[in-house]
Each structure stands twice: as structure tokens, then as C-alpha cells.
Design an enzyme around this catalytic site. Sequence first.
Site, PDB file in Angstrom:
ATOM      1  N   HIS A 110      37.614  35.733  53.780  1.00  0.00           N
ATOM      2  CA  HIS A 110      38.301  37.022  53.587  1.00  0.00           C
ATOM      3  C   HIS A 110      37.607  37.821  52.474  1.00  0.00           C
ATOM      4  O   HIS A 110      37.361  39.019  52.614  1.00  0.00           O
ATOM      5  CB  HIS A 110      39.774  36.740  53.241  1.00  0.00           C
ATOM      6  CG  HIS A 110      40.604  37.942  52.897  1.00  0.00           C
ATOM      7  ND1 HIS A 110      41.674  38.354  53.657  1.00  0.00           N
ATOM      8  CD2 HIS A 110      40.544  38.808  51.849  1.00  0.00           C
ATOM      9  CE1 HIS A 110      42.224  39.431  53.101  1.00  0.00           C
ATOM     10  NE2 HIS A 110      41.565  39.717  51.993  1.00  0.00           N
ATOM     11  N   GLU A 111      37.279  37.141  51.365  1.00  0.00           N
ATOM     12  CA  GLU A 111      36.687  37.851  50.223  1.00  0.00           C
ATOM     13  C   GLU A 111      35.249  38.277  50.517  1.00  0.00           C
ATOM     14  O   GLU A 111      34.833  39.368  50.128  1.00  0.00           O
ATOM     15  CB  GLU A 111      36.737  36.985  48.963  1.00  0.00           C
ATOM     16  CG  GLU A 111      38.137  36.568  48.506  1.00  0.00           C
ATOM     17  CD  GLU A 111      39.120  37.705  48.335  1.00  0.00           C
ATOM     18  OE1 GLU A 111      38.699  38.875  48.271  1.00  0.00           O
ATOM     19  OE2 GLU A 111      40.335  37.431  48.296  1.00  0.00           O
ATOM     20  N   HIS A 160      35.027  41.509  52.207  1.00  0.00           N
ATOM     21  CA  HIS A 160      35.116  42.688  51.332  1.00  0.00           C
ATOM     22  C   HIS A 160      33.722  43.138  50.875  1.00  0.00           C
ATOM     23  O   HIS A 160      33.466  44.326  50.729  1.00  0.00           O
ATOM     24  CB  HIS A 160      35.952  42.374  50.086  1.00  0.00           C
ATOM     25  CG  HIS A 160      37.432  42.468  50.305  1.00  0.00           C
ATOM     26  ND1 HIS A 160      38.063  43.633  50.680  1.00  0.00           N
ATOM     27  CD2 HIS A 160      38.409  41.532  50.179  1.00  0.00           C
ATOM     28  CE1 HIS A 160      39.373  43.411  50.767  1.00  0.00           C
ATOM     29  NE2 HIS A 160      39.613  42.142  50.479  1.00  0.00           N
ATOM     30  N   CYS A 191      46.580  41.248  52.024  1.00  0.00           N
ATOM     31  CA  CYS A 191      45.523  41.633  51.087  1.00  0.00           C
ATOM     32  C   CYS A 191      46.108  42.584  50.051  1.00  0.00           C
ATOM     33  O   CYS A 191      46.885  43.472  50.405  1.00  0.00           O
ATOM     34  CB  CYS A 191      44.405  42.325  51.865  1.00  0.00           C
ATOM     35  SG  CYS A 191      43.037  42.878  50.862  1.00  0.00           S
TER      36      CYS A 191
END
Lengths: 173, 171
Positions: free
Chosen positions: A138-139, A142, A96
Site C-alpha cells: 500500500h505504501e 503511494h 488510508c
Amino acid sequence: MTVLDLLIYPDARLKNESSPVTVFDEKLHQCVAELEETMRAGPGGVGIAAPQTGIFQRIVIVDVSIKPKIKHHGCLILINPEILEWDGFEIGREGCMSVPDYTGNVIRARAIKLTAQDQYGAIHEYDMEGYEARAVQHEIDHLDGLLFIDRLVSRRHDLFQRKVYKKSNKKTK
Amino acid sequence: MLTLVGQDQSGIVAQVTQALYQGGCNLGEASMVRLGGNFTMMLMVNSNVDESGLAAMLSPVADKLQLHVHLDAIEGRLHQHPKTDVCINVYGADRSGMVAEITARLAAAGLNIVDLSSDVGGVDQKPIYIMQIEGVAEKGMAPLQQALDALQQQYGHEFEVHLSPIDTLIM
């Protein structure tokens, strides 16, 4: 165009939860353009989430088209994305831009069904798998204040054999 | 680099790291594992104290827990992680020479090993050997696959070798 500064862990703001986007105006388009510029400037650069730049809104960009020979939707601008369905799981190694010089194994759904708005507010649905599905998961993490290091599984006893196992299964069928 | 071996017992990590902390040391990357009945530790320690000072710092806990301690001066900095791109899993009936043979062929085919762990399992009469290797394929995947195919051809089903790429997705 502007390349935005990235928040780097241990910056505590990476653990913030982001708010839904409600206004789809020129300011949002500008923000999306700057995020994309920032994503493309980074190493790898296949995805970015707005909170990585200190903008705590539910905006994600993913573009895995640089990976050869995989299914993808090109450059995806995902506003207020939500995963509707998950299918299967796979271990993969992730890194990341907000956690430099570290990579680790993470379990993600192999395929997902996703709904998201575009930068004009229109709603779309996507079916995706593999790298693209991994990048989107993954995003979206966030947006909820989660990093891949919140989901690490053992490096030493990982399951890379699984793919081989699947292949040899097919042969014997 | 602090290398430490001793009969396994609970509290080794806590007591050794406490002694180092109280001696003003900062700990870096570490690999610690139980091998047989022993606990082993390889630990990067950053300290203003020299090797004999560190040895003195550790001697009370080392004596108490009967640990063998070895120290080497090394250079260590951030951003020194090689990016591993290949994972090789091997398993088979345990026999001597297997690791030497496999790793020699892989080294000749351009493999730089970054991480290797192995276990002996199975039953006493017929132990099995399982090894997981991660490394950097310095000449690409093809020569490694060829080396493994050749091994497999030579040894048949005496052991199984699987090679898979590690594809890191940086986001």
C-alpha cells in the site's frame, strides 16, 4: 517533534511519482522522525509514505506491531524500497489516512521479498507476509502515485470465503 | 431517499440522474441492482426542492420508462459509515424461512446488518440460495460463532454458514 499535515484526496499531488533518495544525511533522519510521528498520530497508524505529507521522495515507514499475533519486523524504515518477488494473493479491506471515511477491498500479494535502504544508506532484504506485506505494498503504491482506490475490487462479491475454503481443504487432505 | 423500481431496460440510471442533475440536485450514496427483471434504485438526493417538487422533476422520465418512484425525507451526512467487522456467507438448498431463522439468531447474538445481498441460483427443480451479509458484531465474534454453530448443529448440511472477520487495515 512535528506532526506533518497530510495531503487528502482529491489533492492531485497524491498522484505524483516520488524520486529516489540519494543523500542520507541529518536532514533525511529529521524527515524520517517527523514522518514516524505523523504516522503514529493517525488513526490506525500502521504505515506512512513521504508523499502523503507532500515530500515526494521514496521513503516509507511501516509498523504493524500493534496487530496481535502476526509476523512482523517491528518498525521498518524503508528508503528506496523495491519489491523483488511476489507470492500468492489475498483480498483484504484497506483504508488510508489520505482518503478518510472510506474503506474498500484490495487484492495484494500474500507474501513479498523486498529490498530497501535504511536511513544510513545500508541495503537490506526482507521477506514478509500478511498484514506487513499488505501495508508495504500500500505504501509503495503511494511512491508511484497510486492510491488503494485505484485498485478496488467489488465489495459485494468479494472472496472472503477463500480463507474458509483453504481451511476446509486442509482438513480433507 | 429516492426509491425507484421498474422493468429493467438500458438507460434508466442515465436518464434518471440527468433529470435530477438538471433539476439542481446533488447525488449521494446509492445502491442499485437488478432483481428479477426489475431494476431497483435507492439513492440519496440532496436538493432544495421538496418531495412534491422532486416528484414533478422525475415524472417525465418516470412516465416514459414506466418507473415507480417513492420519496422519503431523510437526514444524511458525511462520516456516517459504521465500520463493519464481520462477514457471513450462507448457502444451501432454497427453502422458505431460512433468512428469517438465520437473521433472527444473528440479531439475538448482536449482529447489526449493514449490507445484505442474496441470489437464487441452481436449477429450476432444486434452486439454491446464496447470501452474503456484512455487519457490525456488537457483542463480539464469539456469540455470533456460537449462534452459527447451533444453527449448523440443528440443520446439519441443509445449508452452510461461514463467518469471517473483516479486519480493516488503515494506513
